[in-house]
Design an enzyme around this catalytic site. Structure first.
Site, PDB file in Angstrom:
ATOM      1  N   ASP B   6       0.862  -1.190   0.000  1.00  0.00           N
ATOM      2  CA  ASP B   6       0.000   0.000   0.000  1.00  0.00           C
ATOM      3  C   ASP B   6       0.898   1.240   0.000  1.00  0.00           C
ATOM      4  O   ASP B   6       1.631   1.474   0.966  1.00  0.00           O
ATOM      5  CB  ASP B   6      -0.882  -0.041   1.266  1.00  0.00           C
ATOM      6  CG  ASP B   6      -1.825   1.146   1.346  1.00  0.00           C
ATOM      7  OD1 ASP B   6      -1.862   1.944   0.406  1.00  0.00           O
ATOM      8  OD2 ASP B   6      -2.530   1.255   2.375  1.00  0.00           O
ATOM      9  N   ASP B 101      -3.109   2.605  -5.885  1.00  0.00           N
ATOM     10  CA  ASP B 101      -1.985   2.661  -4.940  1.00  0.00           C
ATOM     11  C   ASP B 101      -1.826   1.396  -4.097  1.00  0.00           C
ATOM     12  O   ASP B 101      -1.099   1.399  -3.115  1.00  0.00           O
ATOM     13  CB  ASP B 101      -2.110   3.892  -4.032  1.00  0.00           C
ATOM     14  CG  ASP B 101      -3.401   3.911  -3.242  1.00  0.00           C
ATOM     15  OD1 ASP B 101      -4.256   3.054  -3.485  1.00  0.00           O
ATOM     16  OD2 ASP B 101      -3.541   4.788  -2.365  1.00  0.00           O
ATOM     17  N   GLU B 102      -2.486   0.321  -4.445  1.00  0.00           N
ATOM     18  CA  GLU B 102      -2.364  -0.925  -3.687  1.00  0.00           C
ATOM     19  C   GLU B 102      -2.264  -2.110  -4.653  1.00  0.00           C
ATOM     20  O   GLU B 102      -2.924  -2.117  -5.688  1.00  0.00           O
ATOM     21  CB  GLU B 102      -3.598  -1.170  -2.814  1.00  0.00           C
ATOM     22  CG  GLU B 102      -3.752  -0.253  -1.631  1.00  0.00           C
ATOM     23  CD  GLU B 102      -5.062  -0.534  -0.912  1.00  0.00           C
ATOM     24  OE1 GLU B 102      -5.027  -1.105   0.178  1.00  0.00           O
ATOM     25  OE2 GLU B 102      -6.113  -0.185  -1.474  1.00  0.00           O
TER      26      GLU B 102
END
Lengths: 82, 411
Positions: B6, B101-102
């Site tokens: 993350d 974003d992960e």
């Protein structure tokens, strides 16, 4: 804060390995030298792809430049003003 | 083992990375900062002031007027996200992006080895990209995801199922991945307050209350999860496509609101066609000035990627939902998607064929000259308030001479 400018600017440019890079540009009567390209991305506009660069100058100022292959031309999109 | 990587405060961190002047300062990424909207992301320097994603910008400014408010740029974040995904492939071919974003990474290893690899990934992300990442590690996606929330930023938490139970069972049931505020409320009416309470609840009681999802919640509370990791090169079809926009000011101007809905319908239809999908369920989202959100959807008899069809149903649902009060946000989405090539051949010989060819021609013009080259006339209503379109669907260059940015995009 950022100032949105979208002004045409003259940029000394290098084309290397199929990529375009800004080296220095003229703005407000000054020549601003690119110390570091801190970010790079692109955006499609119709059938063309515009190349965007975040750059840090030797004076530690921050700008965003856009290269439009249709001109070819450069645009100073944003400048950081303190 | 599964790793969930993350990126810490990704959008704000990218802005700090690109602009040295922002480093060490509270940064808030949003729509047009000159207009209202919501916080898209806040840097870790901004969070102690109470700023969080989804908060109205006005409130964020009240909490932290000295923060730097930066207009977000999806293309910028996606470009870097794709480079980071490529970097993960150096460690394993099994990489599933979970959001911009992960990402989940799968590797055949022990927990200890995965922890070592996780540390190396964090070091390399810092060295190569100048960004921070938090990593959660576990035997399945659920534990990896929840472990990633234990320590941030730049945290690394590895958990066995036993450690998962020890850590999460005493915690509020809301901390379980997938349990939101509403579900928490319903669980509490059954006397379930903690993750442990949920794990110990009777499966039959949960099934009676929540249907098939009840026993699944109980399994999750015990740390069980058999959701497969789907590597992104295998491709996963999207479930829905949509756009929404916070209006520049609350308004009850019906003509303006319909213009916005037409513009959103056009954007969604264009995106469906670009990605070669059609959908059957058309939904509208309307948020009023009291922040109450109203949703209504219609399932059509035929699949569509035509903005006129989408708008017709959106408009009908708008008439049903809207009672004449001021509106803050509008959204349009299409779900129940099918790939365009799967649409039956017989449709090609119906009256749709001619319209389909016309649509293809119009799309070709927009592909070549940009989105602003052709816009449904009704979407031009209140044009001065309509210049900004999520993901730049209308060329800013084409609109620049006469307009300023106004609405802030959220989706």
């Amino acid at each position: 804060m950022f100032e949105t400018l979208n002004q045409p600017v003259d940029v000394l440019t290098v084309f290397l390995d199929g990529r375009v890079r800004p080296l220095r540009f003229r703005w407000k009567g000054r020549v601003i030298r690119v110390k570091k390209v801190t970010g790079e991305w692109s955006r499609r506009e119709g059938s063309h792809r515009l190349a965007y660069f975040s750059i840090e100058s030797h004076g530690s100022e921050s700008y965003e430049l856009c290269y439009d292959p249709r001109g070819p031309s450069w645009m100073l999109c944003k400048a950081w003003s303190t | 083992m599964i790793l969930l990587v993350d990126m810490d405060a990704f959008f704000a961190s990218v802005e700090q990375l690109h602009h040295p002047n922002l480093r060490g300062q509270p940064v808030v990424v949003c729509g047009d900062p000159g207009r209202r909207g919501v916080v898209t992301a806040a840097s870790y320097e901004a969070r102690p002031f109470g700023i969080r994603a989804g908060m109205p910008l006005q409130e964020a400014r009240r909490l932290c007027p000295q923060a730097q408010y930066i207009e977000g740029n999806p293309e910028k974040y996606v470009a870097l996200s794709l480079r980071i995904l490529d970097f993960y492939l150096e460690f394993t071919p099994d990489v599933e992006p979970f959001s911009v974003d992960e990402a989940f990474l799968s590797m055949a290893s022990t927990l200890d080895l995965a922890t070592e690899i996780g540390r190396e990934i964090q070091t390399q992300i810092d060295r190569r990209f100048g960004l921070g990442a938090t990593i959660g590690i576990g035997p399945n996606k659920l534990i990896a995801k929840m472990a990633s929330g234990v320590r941030k930023p730049r945290g690394l938490t590895a958990m066995t199922p036993e450690q998962f139970r020890e850590y999460f069972w005493p915690r509020e049931v809301r901390e379980l991945w997938g349990v939101g505020e509403k579900l928490q409320g319903r669980l509490e009416t059954l006397g379930i307050a903690t993750v442990g309470d949920l794990a110990r609840a009777k499966a039959a009681d949960l099934e009676a209350a929540f249907g098939v999802i009840g026993p699944q919640l109980r399994e999750a509370a015990s740390g069980y999860d058999d959701t497969p990791l789907i590597p992104y090169h295998h491709g996963v079809d999207p479930k829905s496509m949509g756009h929404e926009v916070t209006l520049s000011s609350d308004t009850d101007d019906a003509e303006y609101l319909r213009g916005v809905l037409l513009r959103l319908s056009d954007q969604v239809a264009r995106r469906l066609r670009n990605e070669k999908f059609r959908g059957r369920t058309v939904a509208i989202k309307l948020r009023d000035k009291r922040f109450i959100t109203h949703l209504r959807q219609t399932t059509l008899r035929e699949y569509t990627d035509d903005h006129r069809v989408i708008f017709e149903h959106v408009s009908r649902n708008f008439d049903f939902l809207w009672k004449g009060g001021s509106v803050r946000l509008l959204g349009v989405s299409v779900s129940h998607l099918e790939r365009r090539e799967n649409v039956s051949q017989s449709e090609l010989f119906t009256s749709h064929a001619r319209e389909g060819r016309l649509q293809d021609a119009l799309d070709q013009v927009r592909d070549r000259l940009g989105e602003a080259s052709l816009i449904p006339a009704g979407a031009m209503t209140g044009r001065s308030r309509l210049s900004h379109v999520p993901f730049g669907a209308i060329s800013s260059r084409a609109m620049a001479p006469r307009t300023r940015r106004s609405d802030s995009a959220e989706g």
